[in-house]
Design an enzyme around this catalytic site. Structure first.
Site, PDB file in Angstrom:
ATOM      1  N   ARG A 273       0.867  -1.174   0.000  1.00 21.47           N
ATOM      2  CA  ARG A 273       0.000   0.000   0.000  1.00 21.47           C
ATOM      3  C   ARG A 273       0.909   1.232   0.000  1.00 21.47           C
ATOM      4  O   ARG A 273       1.969   1.240   0.655  1.00 21.47           O
ATOM      5  CB  ARG A 273      -0.888   0.032   1.251  1.00 21.47           C
ATOM      6  CG  ARG A 273      -2.064  -0.921   1.190  1.00 21.47           C
ATOM      7  CD  ARG A 273      -3.156  -0.432   0.234  1.00 21.47           C
ATOM      8  NE  ARG A 273      -4.318  -1.313   0.214  1.00 21.47           N
ATOM      9  CZ  ARG A 273      -4.509  -2.315  -0.651  1.00 21.47           C
ATOM     10  NH1 ARG A 273      -3.616  -2.578  -1.583  1.00 21.47           N
ATOM     11  NH2 ARG A 273      -5.612  -3.033  -0.613  1.00 21.47           N
ATOM     12  N   GLU A 302      -3.096   7.885  -3.838  1.00 21.43           N
ATOM     13  CA  GLU A 302      -3.660   7.439  -5.120  1.00 21.43           C
ATOM     14  C   GLU A 302      -4.952   8.176  -5.428  1.00 21.43           C
ATOM     15  O   GLU A 302      -5.741   8.410  -4.504  1.00 21.43           O
ATOM     16  CB  GLU A 302      -3.916   5.918  -5.057  1.00 21.43           C
ATOM     17  CG  GLU A 302      -2.647   5.141  -5.252  1.00 21.43           C
ATOM     18  CD  GLU A 302      -2.840   3.635  -5.254  1.00 21.43           C
ATOM     19  OE1 GLU A 302      -3.865   3.167  -5.775  1.00 21.43           O
ATOM     20  OE2 GLU A 302      -1.954   2.944  -4.754  1.00 21.43           O
ATOM     21  N   HIS A 320      -1.301   0.554  -9.860  1.00 20.44           N
ATOM     22  CA  HIS A 320      -1.944  -0.415  -8.960  1.00 20.44           C
ATOM     23  C   HIS A 320      -2.544  -1.601  -9.742  1.00 20.44           C
ATOM     24  O   HIS A 320      -3.743  -1.879  -9.638  1.00 20.44           O
ATOM     25  CB  HIS A 320      -3.028   0.293  -8.122  1.00 20.44           C
ATOM     26  CG  HIS A 320      -3.317  -0.391  -6.812  1.00 20.44           C
ATOM     27  ND1 HIS A 320      -3.695   0.275  -5.673  1.00 20.44           N
ATOM     28  CD2 HIS A 320      -3.308  -1.708  -6.464  1.00 20.44           C
ATOM     29  CE1 HIS A 320      -3.900  -0.583  -4.692  1.00 20.44           C
ATOM     30  NE2 HIS A 320      -3.664  -1.803  -5.146  1.00 20.44           N
TER      31      HIS A 320
HETATM   32  N1  LIG Z   1      -0.669  -3.836  -5.168  1.00 22.93           N
HETATM   33  C1  LIG Z   1      -1.686  -4.667  -5.189  1.00 22.93           C
HETATM   34  O1  LIG Z   1      -2.476  -4.716  -6.118  1.00 22.93           O
HETATM   35  C2  LIG Z   1      -1.883  -5.594  -4.050  1.00 22.93           C
HETATM   36  C3  LIG Z   1      -2.423  -6.867  -4.305  1.00 22.93           C
HETATM   37  C4  LIG Z   1      -2.620  -7.714  -3.225  1.00 22.93           C
HETATM   38  C5  LIG Z   1      -2.286  -7.308  -1.940  1.00 22.93           C
HETATM   39  N2  LIG Z   1      -1.764  -6.071  -1.745  1.00 22.93           N
HETATM   40  C6  LIG Z   1      -1.375  -5.653  -0.386  1.00 22.93           C
HETATM   41  O2  LIG Z   1      -0.497  -6.653   0.133  1.00 22.93           O
HETATM   42  C7  LIG Z   1      -0.821  -6.871   1.485  1.00 22.93           C
HETATM   43  C8  LIG Z   1      -0.346  -8.250   1.901  1.00 22.93           C
HETATM   44  O3  LIG Z   1      -1.162  -9.257   1.336  1.00 22.93           O
HETATM   45  P1  LIG Z   1      -0.981 -10.800   1.763  1.00 22.93           P
HETATM   46  O4  LIG Z   1      -2.065 -11.557   1.135  1.00 22.93           O
HETATM   47  O5  LIG Z   1       0.424 -11.226   1.561  1.00 22.93           O
HETATM   48  O6  LIG Z   1      -1.256 -10.653   3.339  1.00 22.93           O
HETATM   49  P2  LIG Z   1      -0.652 -11.520   4.530  1.00 22.93           P
HETATM   50  O7  LIG Z   1      -1.496 -11.181   5.705  1.00 22.93           O
HETATM   51  O8  LIG Z   1      -0.521 -12.942   4.116  1.00 22.93           O
HETATM   52  O9  LIG Z   1       0.819 -10.917   4.722  1.00 22.93           O
HETATM   53  C9  LIG Z   1       1.094  -9.735   5.380  1.00 22.93           C
HETATM   54  C10 LIG Z   1       2.307  -9.955   6.258  1.00 22.93           C
HETATM   55  O10 LIG Z   1       2.715  -8.707   6.808  1.00 22.93           O
HETATM   56  C11 LIG Z   1       3.229  -8.989   8.086  1.00 22.93           C
HETATM   57  N3  LIG Z   1       3.320  -7.778   8.892  1.00 22.93           N
HETATM   58  C12 LIG Z   1       2.325  -7.118   9.519  1.00 22.93           C
HETATM   59  N4  LIG Z   1       2.826  -6.052  10.172  1.00 22.93           N
HETATM   60  C13 LIG Z   1       4.159  -6.051   9.938  1.00 22.93           C
HETATM   61  C14 LIG Z   1       5.221  -5.210  10.353  1.00 22.93           C
HETATM   62  N5  LIG Z   1       5.001  -4.169  11.156  1.00 22.93           N
HETATM   63  N6  LIG Z   1       6.456  -5.501   9.918  1.00 22.93           N
HETATM   64  C15 LIG Z   1       6.684  -6.563   9.123  1.00 22.93           C
HETATM   65  N7  LIG Z   1       5.713  -7.403   8.710  1.00 22.93           N
HETATM   66  C16 LIG Z   1       4.484  -7.141   9.132  1.00 22.93           C
HETATM   67  C17 LIG Z   1       2.260 -10.016   8.655  1.00 22.93           C
HETATM   68  O11 LIG Z   1       2.809 -10.710   9.766  1.00 22.93           O
HETATM   69  C18 LIG Z   1       2.034 -10.903   7.434  1.00 22.93           C
HETATM   70  O12 LIG Z   1       2.928 -11.991   7.394  1.00 22.93           O
HETATM   71  C19 LIG Z   1      -2.334  -6.657   1.553  1.00 22.93           C
HETATM   72  O13 LIG Z   1      -2.754  -6.304   2.856  1.00 22.93           O
HETATM   73  C20 LIG Z   1      -2.565  -5.543   0.556  1.00 22.93           C
HETATM   74  O14 LIG Z   1      -2.543  -4.296   1.209  1.00 22.93           O
HETATM   75  C21 LIG Z   1      -1.582  -5.204  -2.765  1.00 22.93           C
HETATM   76  O1  LIG Z   2      -5.436  -5.512  -1.682  1.00 25.89           O
HETATM   77  C1  LIG Z   2      -5.630  -5.876  -2.836  1.00 25.89           C
HETATM   78  O2  LIG Z   2      -6.233  -6.919  -3.119  1.00 25.89           O
HETATM   79  C2  LIG Z   2      -5.073  -5.082  -3.980  1.00 25.89           C
HETATM   80  O3  LIG Z   2      -4.575  -3.875  -3.656  1.00 25.89           O
HETATM   81  C3  LIG Z   2      -5.860  -5.097  -5.232  1.00 25.89           C
HETATM   82  O4  LIG Z   2      -5.790  -6.364  -5.733  1.00 25.89           O
END
Ligand SMILES: NC(=O)c1ccc[n+]([C@@H]2O[C@H](COP(=O)([O-])OP(=O)(O)OC[C@H]3O[C@@H](n4cnc5c(N)ncnc54)[C@H](O)[C@@H]3O)[C@@H](O)[C@H]2O)c1
Ligand SMILES: O=C(O)[C@H](O)CO
EC number: 1.1.1.29
Length: 386
Positions: A273, A302, A320
């Site tokens: 994010r 954004e 994004h």
């Molecule tokens: N750019 C995009 O389109 C896109 C797509 C998918 C997800 N995302 C973002 O990616 C994030 C992660 O997704 P995911 O499915 O891997 O989630 P997830 O919950 O599997 O992984 C997140 C990880 O972050 C860790 N974490 C939390 N706080 C932390 C800190 N202070 N320091 C270090 N690590 C920490 C957690 O322990 C966890 O392992 C989502 O929350 C979303 O915001 C963005």
């Molecule tokens: O959190 C998410 O899923 C992304 O930002 C969009 O896929």
């Protein structure tokens, strides 16, 4: 009040009214709702980001559930409106739900869904693409070609970094961070250092086994290390990719001080994010360190970029799109719809939100459960025995 005007209606006589604030990819999600007696209303208004007022108008007087987007502000106002309209469920079409005030949803007894798992590999692939594009200066080189500047091979033309043998750093080694780490370790034979609040045991096992495989084949083995602090990753890694959730602990995790800790020629990738990075500090750092490169999929404000970012040759910026593969986006739509449908039908909550494959199988009906409800515990919802 900015009233949305344009709405597409499916199955007008359906018993339950489900609203989607955007058209979503694929038809399966619509069919699954229709088959279960839902009237589906899709907002087709040509406005990318709907306001709270727009969504209140969409909810109207009677609404059983809403499928919404990460660009929308789901707080007290919307959850109270949904609850007044008789709504029981909301699902983001996203895994991240930092746009949702879960406490407000709890207050009104509204279940909040998200869409984990189906976007893990797609998002990791974009992070890997940005890493390689930054290391090999692909976007700069493409612009150079298109500008007609190429007049022959030169020893110094667009020299970048070799990834093999370098160290990849992952901050937030959850689903996506771990998938990205595996791609970089296996694909480019990089060593891994990661920082997370929890141990990434499966990832560690994978790198250990792959290292042993390489060694057995007479190649340099890859290694892994779990860092005891984020700074350790920043100091040691050549490529650093950010994959934590956005919350109070990760807001501006990367700031002026942490940027100064990184190697002068490091690469930073952000597909988590925008606010995880202090973008003003990043622009200043990019200006002062021309060999430092970034690949950004997300931005602090954004859809805007902080002043100066778009002028930086050492920055690659994309809008994004990390989860934007056809299979993933259709899957996200399906999971979001099934979260809302499941709650409306009174189904229990799927026991493991990371195991979403049964919901994505196009050739079989989905399980009678909500795939992923983040406030299931707070609402005391029953868990499926399936
Ligand atoms: N750019 C995009 O389109 C896109 C797509 C998918 C997800 N995302 C973002 O990616 C994030 C992660 O997704 P995911 O499915 O891997 O989630 P997830 O919950 O599997 O992984 C997140 C990880 O972050 C860790 N974490 C939390 N706080 C932390 C800190 N202070 N320091 C270090 N690590 C920490 C957690 O322990 C966890 O392992 C989502 O929350 C979303 O915001 C963005
Ligand atoms: O959190 C998410 O899923 C992304 O930002 C969009 O896929």
């Amino acid at each position: 009040m900015a009233k949305p005007v344009s709405i597409e209606v499916w199955n007008p006589n359906g018993k339950y009214r489900v609203v989607s604030t955007k058209p979503m990819p694929g038809a399966r999600w619509i069919n699954l709702l229709i088959e279960q007696d839902c009237r589906v209303e899709i907002c087709t208004q040509k406005k990318t980001i709907l306001s709270v007022d727009d969504i209140i108008a969409l909810i109207g007087d009677h609404c059983d559930g809403v499928i919404g987007q990460l660009t929308e502000d789901w707080g007290e106002t919307l959850f109270s409106a949904l609850s007044r309209a008789g709504g029981k469920a909301f699902s983001n079409m996203a895994v991240g739900y930092n746009n949702v005030d879960v406490n407000a949803a709890n207050k009104y007894g509204v279940a909040v869904g998200n869409t984990p798992g189906v976007l893990t590999e797609t998002t990791a692939e974009l992070a890997a693409s940005l890493s390689v594009a930054a290391a090999r200066r692909i976007v700069e080189a493409d612009e150079f070609m298109r500008a007609g500047l190429y007049d022959g091979w030169l020893p110094h033309l667009f020299v970048g970094n070799l990834l093999k043998g370098q160290t990849v750093g992952v901050i937030g080694a959850g689903r996506i961070g771990s998938a990205y780490a595996r791609m970089m370790v296996e694909g480019f034979k990089m060593n891994l250092i990661y920082y997370d609040l929890y141990q990434a045991t499966r990832l560690e096992k994978f790198v250990t086994a792959y290292g042993a495989f390489l060694k057995a084949n007479g190649e340099q083995p890859v290694t892994w290390k779990r860092a005891s602090s984020m700074d350790e990753v920043l100091r040691e890694a050549d490529v650093i990719s950010l994959h934590p959730v956005l919350d109070k602990t990760t807001y501006h995790l990367i700031n002026k001080e942490s940027l100064a800790t990184m190697k002068k020629e490091a690469i930073l990738v952000n597909c988590s994010r925008g606010p995880v990075v202090d973008e003003v500090a990043l622009v200043a750092h990019l200006k002062e360190n021309p060999m430092f490169r970034v690949g950004l999929d997300v931005f602090e404000d954004e859809p805007f970029m902080k002043p100066g970012l778009s002028d930086m040759k050492n920055a690659i910026v994309v809008p994004h799109i990390a989860s934007a593969s056809k299979w993933t986006r259709e899957g996200m739509a399906t999971l979001a719809a099934l979260n809302v449908l499941g709650k409306i039908k009174g189904y229990p909550i799927w026991s493991d939100p990371n195991r979403v494959e049964p919901f994505l199988n196009e050739n079989a009906p989905p399980p009678a459960a909500c795939p992923s409800i983040v406030n299931a515990k707070a609402l005391g919802l029953p868990v499926s025995k399936l």
